[in-house]
Write a protein that holds these residues in place. Sequence first.
Motif, PDB file in Angstrom:
ATOM      1  N   THR A  79       3.931   4.972   1.409  1.00 55.29           N
ATOM      2  CA  THR A  79       4.024   3.561   1.032  1.00 55.29           C
ATOM      3  C   THR A  79       5.363   2.964   1.449  1.00 55.29           C
ATOM      4  OG1 THR A  79       2.579   3.988  -0.866  1.00 55.29           O
ATOM      5  CG2 THR A  79       3.882   1.960  -0.898  1.00 55.29           C
ATOM      6  N   ILE A  80       6.451   3.675   1.183  1.00 54.46           N
ATOM      7  CA  ILE A  80       7.775   3.154   1.520  1.00 54.46           C
ATOM      8  C   ILE A  80       7.945   3.051   3.030  1.00 54.46           C
ATOM      9  CG2 ILE A  80      10.250   3.608   1.353  1.00 54.46           C
ATOM     10  CD1 ILE A  80       9.669   5.035  -1.310  1.00 54.46           C
ATOM     11  N   GLY A  81       7.565   4.098   3.745  1.00 57.17           N
ATOM     12  CA  GLY A  81       7.695   4.055   5.204  1.00 57.17           C
ATOM     13  C   GLY A  81       6.827   2.994   5.834  1.00 57.17           C
ATOM     14  N   GLY A  82       5.585   2.858   5.342  1.00 57.65           N
ATOM     15  CA  GLY A  82       4.699   1.834   5.889  1.00 57.65           C
ATOM     16  C   GLY A  82       5.211   0.431   5.637  1.00 57.65           C
ATOM     17  N   CYS A  83       5.750   0.192   4.435  1.00 57.76           N
ATOM     18  CA  CYS A  83       6.299  -1.131   4.132  1.00 57.76           C
ATOM     19  C   CYS A  83       7.530  -1.435   4.979  1.00 57.76           C
ATOM     20  CB  CYS A  83       6.633  -1.231   2.647  1.00 57.76           C
ATOM     21  SG  CYS A  83       5.194  -1.324   1.572  1.00 57.76           S
ATOM     22  N   CYS A  84       8.376  -0.437   5.208  1.00 53.39           N
ATOM     23  CA  CYS A  84       9.556  -0.654   6.054  1.00 53.39           C
ATOM     24  C   CYS A  84       9.146  -1.016   7.484  1.00 53.39           C
ATOM     25  CB  CYS A  84      10.440   0.589   6.043  1.00 53.39           C
ATOM     26  SG  CYS A  84      11.356   0.856   4.513  1.00 53.39           S
ATOM     27  N   MET A  85       8.191  -0.287   8.035  1.00 52.12           N
ATOM     28  CA  MET A  85       7.761  -0.587   9.411  1.00 52.12           C
ATOM     29  C   MET A  85       7.048  -1.929   9.493  1.00 52.12           C
ATOM     30  SD  MET A  85       6.582   3.091  10.951  1.00 52.12           S
ATOM     31  CE  MET A  85       5.407   3.436   9.641  1.00 52.12           C
ATOM     32  N   THR A  86       6.244  -2.236   8.465  1.00 52.89           N
ATOM     33  CA  THR A  86       5.570  -3.544   8.451  1.00 52.89           C
ATOM     34  C   THR A  86       6.586  -4.674   8.356  1.00 52.89           C
ATOM     35  OG1 THR A  86       3.645  -2.534   7.394  1.00 52.89           O
ATOM     36  CG2 THR A  86       3.848  -4.926   7.267  1.00 52.89           C
ATOM     37  N   GLY A  87       7.583  -4.502   7.488  1.00 56.96           N
ATOM     38  CA  GLY A  87       8.610  -5.530   7.370  1.00 56.96           C
ATOM     39  C   GLY A  87       9.425  -5.692   8.638  1.00 56.96           C
TER      40      GLY A  87
END
Length: 209
Positions: A79-87
Motif C-alpha cells: 500500500t505504501i509503495g503503491g501510493c508513493c509511485m502513484t503520487g
Amino acid sequence: MESGGGSGNKTTGGLAGFFGAGGASYSHADLAGVPLTGMNPLSPYLNVDPRYLVQDTDEFILPTGANKTRGRFELAFFTIGGCCMTGAAFGAMNGLRLGLKETQNMSWSKPRNVQILNMVTRQGALWANTLGSLALLYSAFGVIIEKTRGAEDDLNTVAAGTMTGMLYKCTGGLRGVARGGLAGLTLTSLYALYNNWEHMKGSLLQQSL
C-alpha cells in the motif's frame, strides 16, 4: 511334474509377498466411487487404498497460526509503495502541466526546459510524500486496530481511514480535524461498499425471492 508345479507356486507366492501383492484387494464395486479424473483406470493389482487418492483438503500446507489471506501488516508495504509511485506519477503529470502553463510565453530553450523539469520534480516529490504519508498512517492505524480487536473486517478499514484523516489535518484546528475525519470516513466507506457490492446484491436477490 507336481513337485515342479508346487515349487513354481511357492516361487510366485514368495515374489508376490516380496512386492507387496499379497495385501488387501479391491473389487470393481469398491473402486466404482473413486474419482479418476485426469488419471488412467486404477489397476486392481496395485496395493493402494483408493481412499487415500481423494483430496478433500487444501492443496497448500500453511504454517501453524497462518491465515489464508494476507493481513494488514503484509499489505502495508504494498500500500505504501503503491501510493508513493502513484503520487509521483500524478505529481509529475501535474508538474508538467503547470510548467507548460507558466512558461507558455517563453520560447523553447534551455531555461524553459530547466524550469519545466524543476516543476515536474517538485510536484512529483510533493505528491509522493503526501500520498505515502497518508498510506503510512492508514496502514499503521489499520494494524493497531486489527491487533486490538482481534478481527479483520470493514470496520477496521473505516476506522483507520477516519483516524488517518483526523490526524493528517490536526494542524488545522478542530474544523480541520472534522473535515479530515469526514473525508477519510467517506472514502473508506465507499471503498468498503465497493468491496461488498456483490455480496449485498446477492443478499437482496435472495430476500426478494
